[in-house]
Design an enzyme around this catalytic site. Structure first.
Site, PDB file in Angstrom:
ATOM      1  N   ASP A  39      -7.234   3.680   5.074  1.00 57.16           N
ATOM      2  CA  ASP A  39      -7.172   2.373   4.813  1.00 57.16           C
ATOM      3  C   ASP A  39      -5.905   1.864   5.127  1.00 57.16           C
ATOM      4  OD1 ASP A  39      -5.943   5.008   4.143  1.00 57.16           O
ATOM      5  OD2 ASP A  39      -5.612   3.817   1.900  1.00 57.16           O
ATOM      6  N   GLU A  40      -5.575   1.031   4.171  1.00 55.94           N
ATOM      7  CA  GLU A  40      -4.714   0.095   4.636  1.00 55.94           C
ATOM      8  C   GLU A  40      -3.916   0.260   5.895  1.00 55.94           C
ATOM      9  OE1 GLU A  40      -3.456   0.168  -0.410  1.00 55.94           O
ATOM     10  OE2 GLU A  40      -3.005   2.034   0.976  1.00 55.94           O
ATOM     11  N   VAL A  41      -4.506  -0.199   6.716  1.00 54.73           N
ATOM     12  CA  VAL A  41      -3.665  -0.137   8.189  1.00 54.73           C
ATOM     13  C   VAL A  41      -2.895  -1.457   8.688  1.00 54.73           C
ATOM     14  CG1 VAL A  41      -3.504  -0.042  10.888  1.00 54.73           C
ATOM     15  CG2 VAL A  41      -5.276   1.140   8.759  1.00 54.73           C
TER      16      VAL A  41
END
Ligand SMILES: *[C@@H]1O[C@H](CO)[C@@H](O)[C@H](O)[C@H]1NC(C)=O
Ligand SMILES: *[C@@H]1O[C@H](CO)[C@@H](O)[C@H](O)[C@H]1NC(C)=O
Ligand SMILES: *[C@@H]1O[C@H](CO)[C@@H](O)[C@H](O)[C@H]1NC(C)=O
Ligand SMILES: *[C@@H]1O[C@H](CO)[C@@H](O)[C@H](O)[C@H]1NC(C)=O
Length: 530
Positions: free
Chosen positions: A332-334
């Site tokens: 997630d959330e790269v």
């Protein structure tokens, strides 16, 4: 309009209205079960149960899990009476003994386990059980040890204190129970704040009291790396403090503690983002940023072969240390800001015809997914991996955490992929007074009426991200708010009566307090004698 009035009056109850009734706002039930069983028939006939003489009598298969559960529940029953006995109002008479519905004492519960025990709990475990307490029998029977564990929990919840506070009572009741969803989890983040072993054990206790069956251990993240790896012990340089580390023994202890309670332990080592703490020992794993970010390190550098060697070998270890078949890969959330400033990365992308950072991320995740699949483990990924279009092997579970949950669940299941839901159960999202109700009103199947798609939702998880919780407040932040999630995931879809739930919740939080779980008051003014 009707709805409006309800909302309005709910607000009045919570804020200070001038006309109020004396006493607790919600009256607790006595001997009701949380989460609500699939079918239950209770009667007004009741028996006494003297903890000092009561016993469990095993008449089927036996094993270490069963023995340990019986020891625990005996203790729970003894403590239940001991802690309440002296607080009860002894001015009440014992006239209940003369009631025509009093049916004598119950000396034992027969426990009939019909098949030999499995060693570890798993996704497809059978948690169903039958519990019958009638005039001439008191029997708990189940095909599997996991059903026995759930049944013992329900049995212990049927007990309540007699009006004179001298003994415990149990009504004659017939239950057939099994969960609606297989995967009923609680995520605990032990990176943003370290959570001690004893607190983790209390959390696992609380999960068992709510029939939750997956401990999703979000063990490392940007801010700290408390996991002590066998292969790379130096990685704990990324721990907050030398005392804030989970040794291999600690991890094994948690897995064992959970196993005895029928709880799976699913580890998450989130990559390629959320890895700043990995850089404390292995900065070469992370992308060097330039430009405005010069001097900083970004996500894992996905263009270096050595990095894959490292991560693959760490995953060999993870799959070995954690017995569960499922491994959460994160994803997630790269953030792409750093990759964008790194010329080597840009050159690499050009060379491999990648036109977006999403493709680069996909390139990384794809390799990791293939690696995990080659180890015979099944990957779970956060929703971004799916929405970014990474090709996912059949069976990969997509974990929904944000956005429009209905749209996402529909998209995921239409592609025949299994899903987990968390977006409506973020325990770090606080609102005032009794906010477990918002968790309770989330129905995981409301995205479609198609049975084949609904079946692909394996369940969900309440998530305890730990930015602002640590040992001092994490238990009360979780309980009883995660109990709402637990009931949504266990009980039939038609269990939606919020007034009924409130009364049972009032008893349940106090019951958790009796058992050393510092659950917070759920619904406003009231009392808990524990
Ligand atoms: C249990 O029995 C008591 C006494 O007869 C009765 O008042 C109570 O309503 C019963 N509880 C349930 C859940 O049926
Ligand atoms: C219960 O019944 C016994 C004998 O029938 C009687 O002596 C006693 O006073 C009764 N107790 C109450 C509290 O009614
Ligand atoms: C127990 O309850 C049943 C009703 O289920 C009644 O018929 C029976 O007489 C009671 N037994 C005793 C020992 O009081
Ligand atoms: C990239 O695209 C070019 C032109 O379409 C092609 O010749 C080359 O083989 C591609 N490279 C890779 C690694 O796919």
């Amino acid at each position: 309009m009707h709805k409006f009035i309800l909302v309005f009056s709910a607000l009045l109850t919570l804020s200070s209205s001038y006309i109020v009734d004396f006493g607790p706002v919600v009256k607790a039930t006595k001997g009701s079960i949380w989460p609500h069983p699939k079918t239950i028939v209770s009667t007004n006939y009741f028996r006494t149960l003297r903890p000092s003489t009561f016993d469990f009598e095993t008449i089927g298969y036996k094993c270490d899990i069963l023995q340990s559960a019986i020891d625990r529940y005996k203790q729970i029953i003894v403590v239940h009476l001991r802690r309440l006995r002296y607080k009860a109002d002894s001015s009440y008479s014992n006239k209940w003994r003369n009631s025509s519905e009093f049916n004598g004492s119950m000396e034992a519960l027969k426990v009939d386990l019909k098949k030999s025990c499995e060693k570890y709990p798993h996704l497809d475990m059978d948690e169903s059980y039958d519990l019958k307490i009638s005039e001439n029998q008191a029997t708990l029977s189940a095909e599997s040890i996991w059903g026995v564990l759930r049944g013992l929990e329900s049995f212990s919840q049927l007990l309540y204190l007699s009006p004179d506070g001298r003994t415990l009572l149990v009504n004659e009741t017939t239950i057939f129970d099994e969960p609606r969803f297989k995967h009923r989890g609680l995520l605990v983040d032990t990176s943003r704040h370290f959570i001690s072993m004893s607190t983790l054990e209390r959390i696992l206790d609380g999960m068992a009291y709510n029939k939750l069956n997956v401990f999703h251990w979000h063990i490392v993240d940007d801010h700290s790396f408390p996991y002590q790896s066998v292969k790379y012990p130096e990685m704990t340089r990324g721990a907050y403090h030398p005392s804030m580390i989970y040794s291999q023994k600690d991890v094994a202890d948690i897995i064992e503690y959970a196993r005895l309670r029928g709880i799976r332990v699913m580890a998450e080592f989130d990559t390629p983002g959320h890895t700043a703490s990995w850089g404390a020992s292995h900065p070469e794993l992370l992308t060097k940023c330039y430009g405005v970010y010069t001097g900083k390190l970004g996500p894992i550098n996905p263009i270096l072969d050595e990095n894959y060697d490292f991560i693959y070998s760490l995953y060999d270890e993870i799959v070995d240390v954690f017995p569960d078949k499922y491994v959460h890969l994160g994803g997630d959330e790269v953030g792409f800001e750093c990759w964008q400033t790194n010329q080597d990365i840009l050159n690499y992308m050009k060379q491999y015809n990648m036109t977006s950072f999403v493709q680069l991320e996909e390139f990384y995740i794809q390799k990791l997914i293939d690696k995990v699949a080659s180890l015979n483990a099944i990957p779970i990924v956060w929703q971004e991996v799916f929405t970014n279009g990474v090709r996912l092997p059949k069976g990969t579970i997509v974990h929904v955490w944000t956005g429009d949950r209905r749209k996402l669940l529909l998209k995921i299941t239409e592609q025949k992929l299994p899903a987990l839901l968390s977006s409506c159960w973020y325990l770090d999202h606080l609102s005032t007074g009794g906010d477990w109700v918002k968790f309770y009103n989330c129905e995981p199947h409301d995205f479609t009426v198609k049975e084949d798609l609904r079946k692909l939702v394996l369940g969900g998880e309440a998530c305890m991200w730990s930015e602002v919780v640590d040992d001092s407040n994490v238990i009360q932040r979780i309980f009883p708010r995660a109990s709402a999630t637990a009931e949504k995931l266990w009980s039939p879809m038609n269990v939606v009566d919020i007034e009924d739930a409130k009364s049972r919740m009032e008893e349940h939080y106090c019951r958790m307090r009796l058992r050393n779980i510092n659950a917070q008051p759920p619904s406003g003014p009231g009392l808990c004698l524990a």
